[in-house]
Scaffold this active site. Structure first.
Site, PDB file in Angstrom:
ATOM      1  N   GLY A  46       0.869  -1.167   0.000  1.00  0.00           N
ATOM      2  CA  GLY A  46       0.000   0.000   0.000  1.00  0.00           C
ATOM      3  C   GLY A  46       0.901   1.209   0.000  1.00  0.00           C
ATOM      4  N   GLU A  47       0.633   2.153   0.878  1.00  0.00           N
ATOM      5  CA  GLU A  47       1.483   3.333   0.996  1.00  0.00           C
ATOM      6  C   GLU A  47       2.081   3.320   2.404  1.00  0.00           C
ATOM      7  OE1 GLU A  47       2.633   5.446  -1.215  1.00  0.00           O
ATOM      8  OE2 GLU A  47       3.699   6.293   0.491  1.00  0.00           O
ATOM      9  N   SER A  48       3.394   3.125   2.472  1.00  0.00           N
ATOM     10  CA  SER A  48       3.997   2.914   3.791  1.00  0.00           C
ATOM     11  C   SER A  48       3.820   4.115   4.715  1.00  0.00           C
ATOM     12  CB  SER A  48       5.478   2.555   3.657  1.00  0.00           C
ATOM     13  OG  SER A  48       6.166   3.508   2.892  1.00  0.00           O
ATOM     14  N   CYS A  78       5.943  -5.505   0.176  1.00  0.00           N
ATOM     15  CA  CYS A  78       6.094  -4.171  -0.406  1.00  0.00           C
ATOM     16  C   CYS A  78       6.092  -3.092   0.694  1.00  0.00           C
ATOM     17  CB  CYS A  78       5.035  -3.951  -1.475  1.00  0.00           C
ATOM     18  SG  CYS A  78       5.534  -2.685  -2.651  1.00  0.00           S
ATOM     19  N   ARG A 106      12.953   2.944  -0.587  1.00  0.00           N
ATOM     20  CA  ARG A 106      11.579   3.060  -1.105  1.00  0.00           C
ATOM     21  C   ARG A 106      11.603   3.504  -2.571  1.00  0.00           C
ATOM     22  NH1 ARG A 106       8.355   7.170   2.214  1.00  0.00           N
ATOM     23  NH2 ARG A 106       6.626   6.316   1.040  1.00  0.00           N
ATOM     24  N   ILE A 135       5.216  -3.145  -7.753  1.00  0.00           N
ATOM     25  CA  ILE A 135       4.442  -1.911  -7.951  1.00  0.00           C
ATOM     26  C   ILE A 135       5.057  -0.808  -7.097  1.00  0.00           C
ATOM     27  CG2 ILE A 135       2.160  -0.842  -7.802  1.00  0.00           C
ATOM     28  CD1 ILE A 135       0.982  -3.732  -7.881  1.00  0.00           C
ATOM     29  N   ARG A 136       5.694   0.138  -7.747  1.00  0.00           N
ATOM     30  CA  ARG A 136       6.429   1.199  -7.025  1.00  0.00           C
ATOM     31  C   ARG A 136       7.181   0.583  -5.837  1.00  0.00           C
ATOM     32  NH1 ARG A 136       3.792   5.713  -4.860  1.00  0.00           N
ATOM     33  NH2 ARG A 136       5.714   6.836  -5.286  1.00  0.00           N
ATOM     34  N   HIS A 172       4.444  -8.413  -4.732  1.00  0.00           N
ATOM     35  CA  HIS A 172       3.073  -8.673  -4.259  1.00  0.00           C
ATOM     36  C   HIS A 172       2.615 -10.096  -4.576  1.00  0.00           C
ATOM     37  CE1 HIS A 172       1.687  -4.530  -3.235  1.00  0.00           C
ATOM     38  NE2 HIS A 172       2.650  -4.193  -4.065  1.00  0.00           N
ATOM     39  N   GLU A 174       0.359 -11.694  -3.273  1.00  0.00           N
ATOM     40  CA  GLU A 174      -1.109 -11.807  -3.118  1.00  0.00           C
ATOM     41  C   GLU A 174      -1.851 -11.408  -4.395  1.00  0.00           C
ATOM     42  OE1 GLU A 174       0.719  -9.371  -2.152  1.00  0.00           O
ATOM     43  OE2 GLU A 174      -0.373  -7.475  -2.322  1.00  0.00           O
TER      44      GLU A 174
HETATM   45  N1  GLN Z   1       5.813   2.957  -2.874  1.00  0.00           N
HETATM   46  C1  GLN Z   1       5.101   2.489  -1.718  1.00  0.00           C
HETATM   47  C2  GLN Z   1       5.707   3.033  -0.431  1.00  0.00           C
HETATM   48  O1  GLN Z   1       6.749   3.597  -0.409  1.00  0.00           O
HETATM   49  C3  GLN Z   1       5.046   0.986  -1.663  1.00  0.00           C
HETATM   50  C4  GLN Z   1       4.263   0.462  -2.846  1.00  0.00           C
HETATM   51  C5  GLN Z   1       3.533  -0.821  -2.603  1.00  0.00           C
HETATM   52  O2  GLN Z   1       3.342  -1.248  -1.480  1.00  0.00           O
HETATM   53  N2  GLN Z   1       3.066  -1.380  -3.693  1.00  0.00           N
HETATM   54  O3  GLN Z   1       5.108   2.867   0.579  1.00  0.00           O
END
Ligand code: GLN
Length: 193
Positions: A46-48, A78, A106, A135-136, A172, A174
């Site tokens: 997600g977004e850390s 992630c 990150r 993903i990112r 990921h 999942e």
């Molecule tokens: N770029 C996100 C972060 O720094 C991580 C991306 C992800 O969990 N798919 O939190």
């Protein structure tokens, strides 16, 4: 076997679905008291920065830290991996739990490759390559202490690691049909019971 999936932000529903498919009880976790009787915990992607802030707001962070120190198996994917790390290169807005001896960067892959898939050799999962969905994604710059590297990209970049009962993946699992990484986590959980 009861596995919690931290459900404050990000791809938690997908983890719950994989775990249910594997026949274990999977519980979305939003409250500290829900952490009490777990056999394992997943921290999703997600977004850390958001997950970090919400873990503090909901009083989850210190309890998860304690549980990790008391050997609760935890699987971070992630953003979840970023949160397990004890060192991250871009700490802006992120307060990691700091329970795993890895240094993480990150958003480590440039713009063109912000999201990509790579077939990964992960010996602990068997010979068949594992579909890595990035993903990112972060990467693991350095592992310390007793951390074991589980997977690398073709260029040698470390993208999955284990330290005792803690498991971290930059990708990921999942989001694929391949449940071997979750199965591996459940084996770690089963060992400790
Ligand atoms: N770029 C996100 C972060 O720094 C991580 C991306 C992800 O969990 N798919 O939190």
């Amino acid at each position: 076997m009861k596995i919690g999936v931290l459900a404050v932000q990000g791809a938690f529903a997908e983890h719950v679905a994989v775990l249910c498919k594997l026949g274990v009880e999977a519980v979305p976790i939003r409250l500290p008291r829900q952490l009490e009787d777990l056999d394992g915990l997943v921290i999703p992607g997600g977004e850390s920065s958001s997950i970090s802030r919400l873990m503090l707001d909901y009083n989850l962070a210190s309890q998860i830290k304690n549980l990790a120190r008391n050997d609760l198996p935890i699987f971070g994917t992630c953003a979840g991996m970023i949160l397990l790390a004890n060192e991250i290169s871009d700490r802006e807005n992120v307060e990691p739990l700091g329970v795993m001896k890895i240094r993480v960067r990150r958003n480590a892959f440039g713009r063109q490759t912000e999201s990509f898939e790579a077939e990964l050799a992960i010996p602990v999962l068997g010979e068949k390559l594992f579909p890595g969905v990035f993903i990112r994604a972060p990467l693991i710059e350095q592992v310390n202490g007793d951390v074991e590297i589980l997977a690398r990209l073709a260029d040698g970049t470390t993208v999955a690691a284990r330290q005792g009962k803690l498991l971290a993946a930059a990708f990921h699992p999942e989001l694929t049909d391949d449940s071997r990484f979750h199965q591996f986590f459940l084996e770690i959980v089963a060992e400790g019971r």
